[in-house]
Design a protein around this motif. Structure first.
Motif, PDB file in Angstrom:
ATOM      1  N   TRP A  25     -24.455  -6.452  41.968  1.00  0.00           N
ATOM      2  CA  TRP A  25     -25.680  -5.656  41.768  1.00  0.00           C
ATOM      3  C   TRP A  25     -26.063  -5.588  40.296  1.00  0.00           C
ATOM      4  O   TRP A  25     -27.241  -5.448  39.964  1.00  0.00           O
ATOM      5  CB  TRP A  25     -25.518  -4.264  42.387  1.00  0.00           C
ATOM      6  CG  TRP A  25     -25.222  -4.389  43.853  1.00  0.00           C
ATOM      7  CD1 TRP A  25     -24.083  -4.034  44.495  1.00  0.00           C
ATOM      8  CD2 TRP A  25     -26.068  -5.003  44.850  1.00  0.00           C
ATOM      9  NE1 TRP A  25     -24.154  -4.369  45.832  1.00  0.00           N
ATOM     10  CE2 TRP A  25     -25.354  -4.962  46.075  1.00  0.00           C
ATOM     11  CE3 TRP A  25     -27.336  -5.568  44.832  1.00  0.00           C
ATOM     12  CZ2 TRP A  25     -25.881  -5.479  47.269  1.00  0.00           C
ATOM     13  CZ3 TRP A  25     -27.863  -6.074  46.011  1.00  0.00           C
ATOM     14  CH2 TRP A  25     -27.136  -6.025  47.208  1.00  0.00           C
ATOM     15  N   ASP A  29     -29.660  -6.785  40.036  1.00  0.00           N
ATOM     16  CA  ASP A  29     -30.635  -5.729  39.787  1.00  0.00           C
ATOM     17  C   ASP A  29     -30.755  -5.361  38.313  1.00  0.00           C
ATOM     18  O   ASP A  29     -31.858  -5.210  37.804  1.00  0.00           O
ATOM     19  CB  ASP A  29     -30.308  -4.488  40.631  1.00  0.00           C
ATOM     20  CG  ASP A  29     -30.505  -4.751  42.120  1.00  0.00           C
ATOM     21  OD1 ASP A  29     -31.229  -5.724  42.451  1.00  0.00           O
ATOM     22  OD2 ASP A  29     -29.944  -4.021  42.945  1.00  0.00           O
TER      23      ASP A  29
ATOM     24  N   GLN B 223     -39.259  -7.755  44.504  1.00  0.00           N
ATOM     25  CA  GLN B 223     -39.243  -6.450  43.854  1.00  0.00           C
ATOM     26  C   GLN B 223     -40.648  -6.078  43.418  1.00  0.00           C
ATOM     27  O   GLN B 223     -41.549  -6.904  43.395  1.00  0.00           O
ATOM     28  CB  GLN B 223     -38.272  -6.420  42.676  1.00  0.00           C
ATOM     29  CG  GLN B 223     -38.401  -7.597  41.736  1.00  0.00           C
ATOM     30  CD  GLN B 223     -37.209  -7.688  40.790  1.00  0.00           C
ATOM     31  OE1 GLN B 223     -36.248  -6.929  40.909  1.00  0.00           O
ATOM     32  NE2 GLN B 223     -37.261  -8.615  39.858  1.00  0.00           N
ATOM     33  N   TYR B 229     -34.635   2.403  45.670  1.00  0.00           N
ATOM     34  CA  TYR B 229     -33.903   1.802  46.789  1.00  0.00           C
ATOM     35  C   TYR B 229     -33.738   2.806  47.915  1.00  0.00           C
ATOM     36  O   TYR B 229     -33.379   3.957  47.677  1.00  0.00           O
ATOM     37  CB  TYR B 229     -32.521   1.335  46.319  1.00  0.00           C
ATOM     38  CG  TYR B 229     -32.604   0.160  45.376  1.00  0.00           C
ATOM     39  CD1 TYR B 229     -32.436  -1.135  45.840  1.00  0.00           C
ATOM     40  CD2 TYR B 229     -32.901   0.350  44.021  1.00  0.00           C
ATOM     41  CE1 TYR B 229     -32.546  -2.220  44.981  1.00  0.00           C
ATOM     42  CE2 TYR B 229     -33.012  -0.726  43.150  1.00  0.00           C
ATOM     43  CZ  TYR B 229     -32.826  -2.006  43.639  1.00  0.00           C
ATOM     44  OH  TYR B 229     -32.948  -3.072  42.791  1.00  0.00           O
ATOM     45  N   PHE B 273     -29.245   0.475  44.620  1.00  0.00           N
ATOM     46  CA  PHE B 273     -28.758   0.189  45.967  1.00  0.00           C
ATOM     47  C   PHE B 273     -27.443   0.915  46.223  1.00  0.00           C
ATOM     48  O   PHE B 273     -27.245   1.532  47.260  1.00  0.00           O
ATOM     49  CB  PHE B 273     -28.588  -1.328  46.143  1.00  0.00           C
ATOM     50  CG  PHE B 273     -27.853  -1.715  47.395  1.00  0.00           C
ATOM     51  CD1 PHE B 273     -28.459  -1.563  48.634  1.00  0.00           C
ATOM     52  CD2 PHE B 273     -26.558  -2.218  47.343  1.00  0.00           C
ATOM     53  CE1 PHE B 273     -27.788  -1.908  49.807  1.00  0.00           C
ATOM     54  CE2 PHE B 273     -25.876  -2.554  48.512  1.00  0.00           C
ATOM     55  CZ  PHE B 273     -26.489  -2.397  49.743  1.00  0.00           C
ATOM     56  N   THR B 274     -26.547   0.846  45.227  1.00  0.00           N
ATOM     57  CA  THR B 274     -25.234   1.454  45.409  1.00  0.00           C
ATOM     58  C   THR B 274     -25.360   2.966  45.595  1.00  0.00           C
ATOM     59  O   THR B 274     -24.711   3.550  46.463  1.00  0.00           O
ATOM     60  CB  THR B 274     -24.328   1.134  44.193  1.00  0.00           C
ATOM     61  OG1 THR B 274     -24.521  -0.244  43.863  1.00  0.00           O
ATOM     62  CG2 THR B 274     -22.876   1.350  44.506  1.00  0.00           C
ATOM     63  N   LYS B 416     -37.399  -0.393  48.138  1.00  0.00           N
ATOM     64  CA  LYS B 416     -36.758  -1.559  48.720  1.00  0.00           C
ATOM     65  C   LYS B 416     -35.619  -1.072  49.602  1.00  0.00           C
ATOM     66  O   LYS B 416     -34.866  -0.182  49.217  1.00  0.00           O
ATOM     67  CB  LYS B 416     -36.198  -2.435  47.597  1.00  0.00           C
ATOM     68  CG  LYS B 416     -35.453  -3.671  48.057  1.00  0.00           C
ATOM     69  CD  LYS B 416     -35.189  -4.540  46.843  1.00  0.00           C
ATOM     70  CE  LYS B 416     -34.482  -5.826  47.195  1.00  0.00           C
ATOM     71  NZ  LYS B 416     -34.470  -6.756  46.050  1.00  0.00           N
ATOM     72  N   PHE B 418     -32.713  -2.437  52.668  1.00  0.00           N
ATOM     73  CA  PHE B 418     -32.167  -3.506  53.510  1.00  0.00           C
ATOM     74  C   PHE B 418     -30.887  -3.082  54.218  1.00  0.00           C
ATOM     75  O   PHE B 418     -30.259  -2.090  53.856  1.00  0.00           O
ATOM     76  CB  PHE B 418     -31.944  -4.804  52.726  1.00  0.00           C
ATOM     77  CG  PHE B 418     -31.223  -4.666  51.432  1.00  0.00           C
ATOM     78  CD1 PHE B 418     -31.916  -4.394  50.260  1.00  0.00           C
ATOM     79  CD2 PHE B 418     -29.845  -4.834  51.369  1.00  0.00           C
ATOM     80  CE1 PHE B 418     -31.259  -4.270  49.046  1.00  0.00           C
ATOM     81  CE2 PHE B 418     -29.179  -4.727  50.159  1.00  0.00           C
ATOM     82  CZ  PHE B 418     -29.884  -4.434  48.995  1.00  0.00           C
ATOM     83  N   PHE B 419     -30.547  -3.851  55.239  1.00  0.00           N
ATOM     84  CA  PHE B 419     -29.410  -3.546  56.111  1.00  0.00           C
ATOM     85  C   PHE B 419     -28.090  -3.912  55.445  1.00  0.00           C
ATOM     86  O   PHE B 419     -28.007  -4.922  54.751  1.00  0.00           O
ATOM     87  CB  PHE B 419     -29.487  -4.378  57.394  1.00  0.00           C
ATOM     88  CG  PHE B 419     -30.494  -3.923  58.407  1.00  0.00           C
ATOM     89  CD1 PHE B 419     -31.718  -3.407  58.028  1.00  0.00           C
ATOM     90  CD2 PHE B 419     -30.225  -4.059  59.757  1.00  0.00           C
ATOM     91  CE1 PHE B 419     -32.659  -3.006  58.971  1.00  0.00           C
ATOM     92  CE2 PHE B 419     -31.151  -3.668  60.717  1.00  0.00           C
ATOM     93  CZ  PHE B 419     -32.366  -3.139  60.328  1.00  0.00           C
TER      94      PHE B 419
END
Ligand code: FES
Ligand code: FES
Lengths: 164, 716
Positions: A25, A29, B223, B229, B273-274, B416, B418-419
Motif C-alpha cells: 500500500w 497509494d 483514483q 477509502y 485502505f488499511t 474508493k 474494493f473487496f
C-alpha cells in the motif's frame, strides 16, 4: 514514522502513520506506483511481487518498516518500452498477457528466478513460479521464461562487445 | 448532397430476435414460436450488437497527430476484443495498426452497450456494424476532403490515414480539423476479405505494452483527487440478515472519517485502505441467520427431480422404460470465479451527478442502479469502464458501485472501495453445482437408439439483474444453465433433454461458458462410455451420430482434425492415455484430445490438442490464446476447484486452499488447430472450455478402467 530506501534507483523517504502497513500500500497509494497489484493480501497469489535486494517478495505481507535501508525494484523499474528487461522482451514476443492483472507479479518473479538461475529447467520453473493466473496463461508464460533465459546472456554479450 | 437523417441509416439497426440459420433445437419447442426463436438464438450463439452509437463520430476520434482513437462500448477483460475491433476498424478506415488505439467508451459518451460484454459475442456481434461504421467514417473524411480541396471524391485514394488528392495529400487530422457538421453518407460496401491487411492476421494485442510495463489501467488502479477509502461489512454466513451494529470502536479509530449505517449495509470511510479495513473489522454487527447450511444440503437440493423441469429437446419415442438401458450420473460442484483483480470502484458524487470508474461487464446496468439509488437521472451518471483484471462473468453485476456512490455522497468526497479476497470468495456469484442423469439404449449394431439427459442446476441467468425477468417466464428455463445442455449429435432418432432448475440459498450466476463445462463433462463422458459398450472407437462412434447438415459438417471436421492432429489412439501407451471429447457452444464446434498420465496418484495432463471452428478468426493468435487459457482454466475446474459449505459458511476463502491450476499443473503442450467453416466470425472465448473435462476423464478411464463421474475428478 519515516522510512528510507532506494526505489527503482531513486533514494526515497516516506512518512507513514503505521509501520506495520503492508509495503504494497505504500508503493501503490503513498508512492502511486500502480504496477504492483493487490490480489489477495495474504501472500497467496503473487500479484504483489516486487524485488527487495534482488529477491522476489510478496509485498502485501511485508511490513513497510522492514524495508528501511533496502533496495526495491517494481515492474516500473524493471524496464521500459524503450529499454525492456529481457523478461519483458520475452513477454512481448510471446504475447503472454490476457487480462494482464497478474502479469507484473509473474514478470518480477521470473526476473528474480533468472537472476539466481539463468537457465531454469521446466522443473525449476514449476517449483519457483507459484503465482496465480486466472486467465491461465501458463503455457505462454513458460515459453516466455525460456525465451527470457535465451535473451539474457545474449544481451549481456552484446553490451560487453559494445563496451570493449 | 443533403445530410442524411442518421436514424434512418441502415447499419446497426438490427432489432428484434432475428432468425438463426440452422435449427439445432428440437421440434418440441417449435410449438411456441417465441420460445423457439429465443432458444435458437441461445443455442446458435448468433450475435447481435445491442448498443447505442449509430454515428461514426461517437466511435472514432481523430487526434491532431493523425491517430484514430476507437471508443469501444465493449470492455477488455483479457479476451482480446480491443485488438480484434482495432483490426476490423483499421482495415476499413485505411489506417495502420500503429495509427489506431482503443479506449473504453464512458457511458456519457453516447456509445454505451445497452446490455453487456459477455457471451463470446463482442467480435461476432460487431463484425458487420463496426466495419460499416469505419467504412462510413472513411467516406465522410473523403467528402470533407472534397469540400476543402475541390478534388473529386471518386478519384481519391486512401491509405495510412491520408487521402491522396492527385498531387497532394491530406491527413485525416487535417481533414477533420474544425469540422462540426459531418455529412454522413449511407454505409458503403465493405472490402473483400482478401483485401484486408489486418483482419485474419496474428497482430500483437493493442494493450500489450500497457500490460507488460505495468501501466495503471485497471479498476483498482483508478483514483480521483482527494479520494478516501471505503469498506463495507459483509456477513460470513449464508443468508445472514443485518440486524444492528455497534460502531463505537470503529468511530474512534485513527484515520476513520465516517461510519455509515444504511438500511442494507454498514460502511466505513477512512483515509487509507488499511485504516478502512481495520475499522471494518472493529465494527460489531449482529446478523440474523435462519439456517446453517452444509454442502450435503446443497447437493441434495440440486438433484434431478427436485426443482422445476423444462423439456428442451424431444425427438421420436420415449424409450426410457425399456430393458437394457445404460444409465450414469454425474455431478459438478460449486465453483468460484477467483478473478485476480477483486471487485472495486471509485465513485465521486458531485451534487446531482456521479462519476464512477470500475471494472465492469455491465456499464448500462451499473448506471441504472446508481441512478436509482441516488434518485437522479441516468444521464447524470458517468460510468467510465477500466480494463478488467479478469471478467469470466463475475462482473455481470457490479452493485458495489451503488455502495461506493452512497459512501461518497455521505462524505462529499470521492471514495474508493474494493473487496478483500475473503469477501470475493464468500460473496462471489458462483458457478452453480449441477447433477446429471443420462440414459441410453444401444441397437445391436452399436448405434444409439435412445438418449436422455436430465440436468439440474442452480441459477445462472435467472434472477440475474442483467436479464429481463420476462425472458424466464417466456422460456420456463434458465438460458444460462442450458448452455451445452443441448445434444449436438443430430443423428440420434429418439432423444430427450430436460433441464431442472433449483433455487439455492445463495447467489449463483454466470461463470465463463455457463452450463457448458458441466453439461459437456456429463454428455461426453457418457458418449465415451457408450462407445466402449458398443465396442467402437470413440471418434468413429461420435462421427456416426452426426447429421449431414452444415452444422454437422463443421462438427465432424473439428472431430476429425483433433483426432488426426493428436494421432488419437484408443489404448494407453507407456502409461499415457488419450481422452477425446467434443462440444458445440454458441455455434462454435470444438474437439479436444487430452494426453494424461497418473503419477503419485495425481492426474497429470501433458498435452491437449484442440481443433475449433470459430468461422473467421479475426486474430488467429488471440483465438489460440483464448483456447490455451480456456483449456487450462477448464482443466483447473476439472481437477482441482470446488467451494464447500460448512456450518453456513462458504469456504475456502483464499487461493491455495481453493485449489487451482498453477504453472506446475498446466499442460506443457497445447496444440490448437483452427478451421474456418463459415464466412463470418463466431464465438471464441467460451466454446473451448467445453470438451476439456470429459477429455481428461475419458483418458483417466483408459488408464484405470474407472469412470470418474464427479468434478473435481478424484482418484480413489
Ligand atoms: S496480493 Fe500479495 S500475494 Fe496476493
Ligand atoms: S492474465 Fe489475467 S490473471 Fe493472468
Amino acid at each position: 514514522m519515516k522510512i528510507s530506501f532506494v526505489l527503482n534507483n531513486e533514494p526515497t523517504t516516506v512518512d507513514i502513520a503505521d509501520g506495520t502497513t503492508p509495503l504494497l500500500w505504500v508503493i501503490r497509494d503513498t508512492l502511486n506506483l500502480k504496477g504492483t497489484k493487490f490480489g489477495c493480501g495474504k501472500a497467496a497469489c503473487g500479484a504483489c511481487t516486487l524485488h527487495i535486494d534482488g529477491v522476489a517478495i510478496r509485498s502485501c505481507s511485508y511490513p513497510a518498516s522492514f524495508v528501511e535501508g533496502k533496495t526495491i525494484v517494481t515492474i516500473e523499474g524493471l524496464g521500459t518500452a524503450k529499454n525492456p528487461h529481457p523478461v519483458q522482451q520475452a513477454w512481448l514476443e510471446e504475447i503472454v498477457p490476457q487480462c494482464g492483472y497478474c502479469q507484473p507479479g509473474f514478470m518480477m518473479a521470473t526476473a528474480a528466478l533468472l537472476h539466481q538461475n539463468p537457465k531454469p529447467t521446466d522443473e525449476d520453473i514449476d517449483q519457483n513460479i507459484t503465482n496465480v493466473c486466472r486467465c491461465a496463461t501458463y503455457y505462454r508464460m513458460r515459453k516466455a521464461i525460456h525465451r527470457a533465459a535465451e535473451l539474457t546472456p545474449e544481451k549481456e554479450a552484446t553490451s560487453d562487445t559494445q563496451n570493449s | 448532397m443533403a445530410k442524411k437523417n442518421i436514424s434512418r441509416r441502415k447499419f446497426l439497426v438490427r432489432g428484434g430476435l432475428g432468425t438463426a440459420g440452422v435449427l439445432a433445437v428440437g421440434t418440441y419447442l417449435f410449438r411456441n414460436p417465441l420460445r423457439r426463436k429465443i432458444l435458437e438464438q441461445v443455442d446458435s450463439g448468433e450475435a447481435r450488437y445491442l448498443g447505442g452509437g449509430m454515428e461514426p463520430m461517437l466511435w472514432f476520434e481523430i487526434t491532431k497527430v493523425n491517430k484514430v482513437i476507437l471508443h469501444s462500448p465493449k470492455v477488455e477483460m483479457g479476451q482480446g476484443t480491443f485488438t480484434g475491433l482495432a483490426q476490423m476498424a483499421a482495415d476499413e478506415l485505411e489506417v495502420g495498426m500503429n495509427q489506431i488505439s482503443v479506449v473504453h467508451a464512458a457511458s456519457m459518451s453516447g456509445n454505451m452497450d445497452k446490455f453487456a460484454t459477455g457471451g463470446s459475442n463482442s467480435i461476432s456481434g460487431l463484425w458487420q456494424p463496426l466495419r460499416e461504421l469505419a467504412a462510413t467514417m472513411r467516406e465522410m473524411l473523403k467528402l470533407e476532403a472534397g469540400k476543402k480541396s475541390g478534388f473529386p471524391v471518386d478519384e481519391m485514394t486512401v491509405a495510412n490515414g491520408e487521402v491522396n488528392l492527385g498531387r497532394t495529400t491530406m491527413t485525416y487530422a487535417e481533414i477533420a480539423e474544425n469540422v462540426t457538421d459531418w455529412e454522413v453518407p449511407d454505409a458503403p460496401g465493405l472490402k473483400s476479405l482478401d483485401a484486408y491487411k489486418f483482419v485474419g492476421k496474428p497482430i500483437p494485442r493493442v494493450d500489450l505494452n500497457a500490460k507488460v510495463f505495468g501501466e495503471p489501467i485497471f479498476g483498482l488502479d483508478a483514483q480521483m483527487p482527494d479520494m478516501l477509502y471505503g469498506a463495507v461489512v459483509r456477513p460470513t454466513k449464508i443468508g445472514a440478515k443485518y440486524v444492528s451494529a455497534n460502531t463505537s470502536k470503529a468511530d474512534a479509530m485513527p484515520g476513520v472519517v465516517k461510519v455509515i449505517l444504511e438500511d442494507d449495509f454498514v460502511g466505513v470511510i477512512a483515509d487509507s485502505f488499511t485504516a478502512a479495513e481495520r475499522a471494518k473489522e472493529a465494527i460489531e454487527v449482529t446478523w440474523e441467520v435462519s439456517q446453517s447450511w452444509q454442502t450435503s444440503d446443497i447437493r441434495e437440493m440440486t438433484k434431478v427431480g427436485k426443482g422445476d423441469a423444462f423439456v428442451l429437446q424431444k425427438e421420436g419415442e420415449d424409450l426410457s422404460t425399456e430393458d437394457g438401458l445404460i444409465q450414469m450420473e454425474f455431478t459438478s460442484p460449486l465453483g468460484a470465479h477467483a478473478q485476480l483483480e477483486p471487485n472495486g470502484v471509485v465513485a465521486a458524487v458531485d451534487g446531482d451527478s456521479v462519476t464512477l470508474k470500475l471494472s465492469t461487464q455491465v456499464v448500462a446496468l451499473t448506471r441504472k442502479e446508481v441512478a436509482k439509488r441516488l434518485n437522479i437521472d441516468e444521464e447524470n451518471v458517468n460510468v467510465i469502464p477500466t480494463f478488467l483484471g479478469g471478467g469470466f462473468g463475475r462482473r455481470l453485476h457490479t452493485p458495489h458501485a451503488v455502495q461506493a456512490a452512497v459512501m461518497s455522497k455521505a462524505v462529499g468526497k470521492p471514495v474508493k472501495y474494493f473487496f478483500s479476497r475473503k469477501e470475493e470468495f464468500q460473496h462471489d456469484l458462483f458457478r452453480p453445482p449441477t447433477h446429471h442423469q443420462l440414459k441410453a439404449k444401444l441397437t445391436d449394431d452399436g448405434h444409439i437408439a435412445y438418449l436422455q439427459h436430465d440436468f439440474s442446476s442452480g441459477d445462472v441467468a435467472i434472477d440475474a439483474a442483467m436479464v429481463p425477468g420476462f425472458l424466464h417466464t417466456v422460456l420456463g428455463t434458465d438460458v444460462g444453465a442450458i448452455r451445452g445442455g443441448f445434444c449436438h449429435y443430430g443423428a440420434i432418432p429418439n432423444l430427450r433433454t430436460v433441464s431442472w432448475h433449483v433455487e439455492l440459498p445463495f447467489a449463483t450466476s454466470w461463470w465463463r461458458s455457463l452450463g457448458l463445462l458441466a453439461n459437456t463433462f456429463a454428455w461426453e463422458s457418457f458418449m465415451d462410455e457408450l462407445a466402449v459398450r458398443a465396442g467402437k472407437n470413440p471418434v468413429a462412434f461420435r462421427l456416426a451420430h452426426i447429421q449431414d447438415d452444415e452444422k454437422g459438417k463443421r462438427l465432424k471436421a473439428v472431430i476429425q482434425a483433433a483426432a488426426d492432429k493428436a494421432g488419437y489412439q484408443d489404448q494407453a501407451v507407456n502409461g499415457r492415455a488419450m481422452g477425446f471429447a467434443a462440444s458445440t457452444d454458441a455455434g462454435t464446434p470444438c474437439a479436444q484430445v487430452a494426453q494424461v498420465s497418473i503419477e503419485s496418484n495425481e492426474i497429470i495432463v501433458h498435452k491437449v490438442t484442440c481443433a475449433m471452428d470459430p468461422g473467421i478468426a479475426v486474430n488467429p493468435d488471440q483465438v489460440r490464446a483464448q483456447c490455451e487459457g480456456a483449456i487450462t482454466m477448464g482443466m483447473s475446474a476439472t481437477l482441482y476447484e470446488k467451494m464447500d459449505v460448512v456450518d453456513g459458511e462458504l469456504t475456502p476463502t483464499i487461493y491455495g486452499p481453493y485449489r487451482m491450476a498453477l504453472m506446475k499443473h498446466a499442460p506443457k503442450e497445447i496444440d490448437v488447430v483452427l478451421l474456418q467453416g463459415m464466412d463470418k466470425p463466431g464465438a471464441v472465448g467460451e466454446p473451448p472450455l467445453g470438451p476439456i473435462g470429459a477429455a481428461i476423464a475419458n483418458a483417466v478411464f483408459r488408464l484405470t478402467g474407472n469412470r470418474l463421474t464427479d468434478l473435481p475428478l478424484t482418484l480413489v
